[in-house]
Design an enzyme around this catalytic site. Structure first.
Site, PDB file in Angstrom:
ATOM      1  N   HIS A   1     -64.063  37.173 -64.663  1.00  0.00           N
ATOM      2  CA  HIS A   1     -63.047  36.928 -63.625  1.00  0.00           C
ATOM      3  C   HIS A   1     -62.075  38.106 -63.483  1.00  0.00           C
ATOM      4  CE1 HIS A   1     -59.561  35.083 -61.559  1.00  0.00           C
ATOM      5  NE2 HIS A   1     -58.877  35.747 -62.451  1.00  0.00           N
TER       6      HIS A   1
ATOM      7  N   GLU B   1     -43.107  21.535 -46.032  1.00  0.00           N
ATOM      8  CA  GLU B   1     -42.227  22.703 -45.954  1.00  0.00           C
ATOM      9  C   GLU B   1     -42.965  24.002 -46.305  1.00  0.00           C
ATOM     10  OE1 GLU B   1     -41.541  19.935 -47.706  1.00  0.00           O
ATOM     11  OE2 GLU B   1     -39.944  18.997 -46.542  1.00  0.00           O
TER      12      GLU B   1
HETATM   13  C1  LIG Z   1     -50.155  30.520 -57.228  1.00  0.00           C
HETATM   14  C2  LIG Z   1     -50.953  31.269 -58.234  1.00  0.00           C
HETATM   15  N1  LIG Z   1     -51.102  30.746 -59.462  1.00  0.00           N
HETATM   16  C3  LIG Z   1     -51.790  31.412 -60.406  1.00  0.00           C
HETATM   17  C4  LIG Z   1     -52.330  32.638 -60.131  1.00  0.00           C
HETATM   18  C5  LIG Z   1     -53.050  33.414 -61.211  1.00  0.00           C
HETATM   19  N2  LIG Z   1     -54.496  33.404 -60.941  1.00  0.00           N
HETATM   20  C6  LIG Z   1     -55.105  34.424 -60.319  1.00  0.00           C
HETATM   21  S1  LIG Z   1     -56.731  34.144 -60.077  1.00  0.00           S
HETATM   22  C7  LIG Z   1     -56.645  32.645 -60.820  1.00  0.00           C
HETATM   23  C8  LIG Z   1     -57.875  31.790 -60.957  1.00  0.00           C
HETATM   24  C9  LIG Z   1     -58.404  31.481 -59.641  1.00  0.00           C
HETATM   25  O1  LIG Z   1     -59.635  30.876 -59.739  1.00  0.00           O
HETATM   26  P1  LIG Z   1     -60.640  31.065 -58.532  1.00  0.00           P
HETATM   27  O2  LIG Z   1     -59.923  30.956 -57.281  1.00  0.00           O
HETATM   28  O3  LIG Z   1     -61.749  30.128 -58.760  1.00  0.00           O
HETATM   29  O4  LIG Z   1     -61.097  32.559 -58.671  1.00  0.00           O
HETATM   30  P2  LIG Z   1     -62.371  33.108 -59.459  1.00  0.00           P
HETATM   31  O5  LIG Z   1     -62.071  32.995 -60.929  1.00  0.00           O
HETATM   32  O6  LIG Z   1     -63.516  32.277 -59.073  1.00  0.00           O
HETATM   33  O7  LIG Z   1     -62.467  34.521 -59.010  1.00  0.00           O
HETATM   34  C10 LIG Z   1     -55.355  32.383 -61.251  1.00  0.00           C
HETATM   35  C11 LIG Z   1     -54.970  31.150 -61.968  1.00  0.00           C
HETATM   36  C12 LIG Z   1     -52.143  33.150 -58.840  1.00  0.00           C
HETATM   37  N3  LIG Z   1     -52.603  34.343 -58.480  1.00  0.00           N
HETATM   38  N4  LIG Z   1     -51.482  32.433 -57.899  1.00  0.00           N
END
Ligand SMILES: Cc1ncc(C[n+]2csc(CCOP(=O)(O)OP(=O)(O)O)c2C)c(N)n1
Ligand SMILES: [Mg+2]
Length: 659
Positions: A261, A406
């Site tokens: 990731h 909102e």
């Molecule tokens: C509001 C918010 N919370 C947490 C994060 C930190 N974050 C970045 S990517 C991610 C995981 C996202 O999972 P997914 O959308 O499935 O992405 P993938 O691992 O499949 O690339 C997190 C928790 C963020 N960027 N924005």
């Protein structure tokens, strides 16, 4: 380009190679998402997306939003490969480094092809809803010849899991935004691991229940992807395409795992991936044949763009359409005349009501203003008489019933402003600015002209009590860079602040407005609020005190000054409707309003957090505010209880002066 998987596969692998290499070089970033969605994105760009890399701002282009902003290398690869001038390969080489436009997450103000800043998950999709709204609104006004495009989104599990997703898709559903198409990177992985760790919901059912169509495909089968995208495109409902993908596809030992990731793959894994993909080119090199296939996709859009330009040139609406898209306001001579009348008048009115009255001047003159409220229309006073509702039956309407959403409203406003051609404003109670705070922050970061009408801005709202009484909200909004927080003191300042908000093309604004009535304090001066702060009342006796206040407390400051003058103590009253604009004045002006003179006591009065006023009063000043929660009672009683009366303040000042 005809669908030929044997040509598409190497094109998708170019995205994979660039993403692996850039993340490796930066030693940080997210290879998994771009590698997993490379195939879907290649089909989207080659067969569906309407775009012209030579005219990134072409108004009738499809909008493409990478809501899963951590996959920024997907965006940079796509733009570069398709032939946009920015980013260059050097920019990509310098991914995530100082001064590269290839920032960690895509930034709209760095690259023209990036429609919006993404990274805070869920908000890209929610902004895309706003873009799709703006498209329909302008289509409703200007018709198919000038406005006829779609909004495509790539979103991840995270974007769909965030609470704002519920607000955004509900809004898109009720508004029947059939040109909004969301491609979900359904890889069943988030940072912590498998999505089953944290979610068990039936996402397709949730979308269908919100009025969407849902399709699915194998996200690594070009034919199947094209089939699903074509079905989604043909649907007249907002559509979700669940693209079943493998995160990090192509990384032989890491694909499918959360390890891919957000960390560089490492040299051995990259070498093995290159071998598996049959990718022999050096890092940051794309074989000529593959680049040429990409560039031919990019070149395709010129035809549609030039045909559109011909239609624009022939249109009777050409000038007006171009003006709205440019962001320039129409000639506002009538508005100036109306303001002069207001200055000459004498009206006691709540600033929320003054705002409504002023909207009835502005909205007829500025047809691109699109108002709305998160279910508080009658309280926020956001609807002008001339505005019809924006509905699926009449998209030319200019008033949006956002519902109790909102955050969704604020994100949609950003999307509308970024789309261009409209100026969104929307209302809720000041206290709920916290519900949409990250979208307000993104307005500021993205330099959008979004205007937040936040009423009931202090304990002055009274009986609803402490849950509804803002204490720290106004001050905390002042912390956000590139956000103008206006807190007008009367009817005249309200009109001035509205004008300033409209004139700020790249700075969003908050209008903090009262529930309670306020007297008119000024009968002279032209746009004094433009300086952010100004001397409203000059001391008559020898000046010993400068009182500074904003909004509803300016009236109180005037009364305090009168009493002090009665005791022979001269006091200036400085009205400070906008700190940010005052801070931007030259030092001569600032010292004229707030002279350096230790013998003068500086006093701030604002019914909210005092933290911050010290920058104007100094630490030897007096800060009258509210550093605790309010209470449930009539406003008058609350102001008395918390010391916002001349009887309470004057003795404190006398005490301070004599000590
Ligand atoms: C509001 C918010 N919370 C947490 C994060 C930190 N974050 C970045 S990517 C991610 C995981 C996202 O999972 P997914 O959308 O499935 O992405 P993938 O691992 O499949 O690339 C997190 C928790 C963020 N960027 N924005
Ligand atoms: Mg995922």
């Amino acid at each position: 380009m005809t669908l030929d998987p044997s040509r598409l596969a190497p094109m998708a692998n170019a995205i994979r190679a660039l993403s692996m290499d850039a993340v490796q070089a930066a030693n940080s970033g997210h290879p998994g998402m771009p590698m997993g969605m490379a195939d879907v994105a290649t089909v989207l760009f080659s067969q569906f997306l309407k775009f012209d890399p030579k005219a990134p701002q072409w108004p009738d282009r499809d909008r493409f939003v990478l809501s899963a902003g951590h996959g920024s290398m997907l965006m940079y690869s796509l733009l570069h490969l398709a032939g946009y001038d920015s980013p260059t390969m050097d920019d990509i080489r310098n991914f995530r480094q100082m001064n590269s436009v290839c920032a960690g997450h895509p930034e709209n103000f760095l690259i023209p092809g990036v429609e919006c800043t993404t990274g805070p998950l869920g908000q890209g999709l929610a902004m895309a809803v706003g873009m799709a709204m703006a498209e329909r609104q302008l289509n409703g006004v200007f018709g198919n010849d000038l406005v006829d495009h779609k909004t495509w989104v790539i979103a991840g599990d995270g974007c769909l899991m965030e609470g704002i997703n519920h607000e955004a898709i509900g809004l898109a559903g009720v508004l029947k935004l059939g040109r909004l198409k969301v491609l979900w990177d359904d890889n069943k992985i988030t940072i912590d691991g498998d999505t089953s760790l944290s979610t068990s919901e039936d996402i397709a059912a949730r979308y269908r229940a919100s009025g969407w169509d849902v399709f699915s495909c194998d996200g690594h089968d070009f034919v199947d992807i094209a089939r699903a995208l074509a079905e989604a495109e043909a649907s007249d409902k907002p559509s979700l395409v669940a693209c079943r993908t493998v995160i990090g596809k192509g990384a032989p030992t890491k694909q499918g795992s959360h390890d891919v990731h957000g960390a560089p793959l490492g040299a051995p894994e990259i070498a093995a991936a290159r071998e598996g993909l049959g990718w022999t080119a050096e890092p940051f090199e794309v074989p000529a044949e593959i680049l040429s296939d990409w560039r031919s996709i990019g070149a395709k859009g010129a035809e549609a763009r030039t045909a559109w330009e011909v239609r624009l040139a022939a249109s009777a609406d050409a000038a007006e359409f171009s003006r709205r898209m440019s962001g320039e306001l129409p000639d506002t001579g009538g508005i100036r005349a109306a303001l002069a009348e207001w200055v000459a008048g004498d009206s006691t009115v709540a600033t929320r009501k003054a705002s409504e009255n002023w909207l009835n001047v502005l909205a007829p003159a500025i047809p691109e203003m699109i108002g709305g409220s998160a279910d508080l229309t009658g309280s926020n006073n956001t609807k002008a008489k001339c505005q019809a509702p924006f509905t699926p039956d009449d998209y030319s309407g200019r008033y949006v019933y956002y519902g109790i959403r909102e955050f969704g409203m604020a994100a949609a406003m950003n999307g509308m402003a970024l789309h261009g051609g409209v100026i969104p404003y929307g209302g809720t109670f000041m206290i709920f600015s916290d519900y949409c705070r990250n979208a307000i922050r993104l307005s500021a970061l993205q330099q959008t002209r979004a205007i937040y009408v936040l009423t009931h801005d202090s304990i002055g709202l009274g009986e609803d009590g402490p849950t509804h009484q803002p204490v720290e909200q106004v001050m905390s909004l002042r912390l956000i860079p590139n956000l103008n927080v206006f807190r007008p003191a009367d009817v005249v300042e309200t009109a001035e602040c509205w004008n300033l908000a409209l004139e700020s093309q790249s700075t969003p604004s908050v209008l903090a407005l009262t529930r309670q009535n306020l007297p008119q304090l000024r009968n002279s001066g032209d746009m004094l609020s433009a300086k952010g702060a100004y001397t409203l009342v000059r001391a008559k006796a020898d000046r010993k005190v400068i009182l500074m206040a904003s909004g509803s407390e300016v009236e109180l400051a005037v009364n305090v000054a009168k009493e002090l003058e009665g005791k022979g103590i001269g006091a200036d009253v400085v009205s400070m409707p906008c700190w940010e604009l005052f801070d931007a004045q030259d030092s001569a002006y600032k010292h004229e309003v707030l002279p350096h003179d230790p013998s003068i006591l500086r006093v701030s009065i604002e019914a909210g957090s005092t933290l911050g006023w010290q920058k104007y009063t100094g630490m030897d000043g007096l800060n009258i505010g509210l550093d605790r929660f309010g209470a449930s009672a009539p406003a008058k009683d609350l102001f008395a209880r918390f010391g916002f009366t001349a009887e309470s303040i004057v003795p404190r000042i006398m005490d301070k002066i004599s000590n």
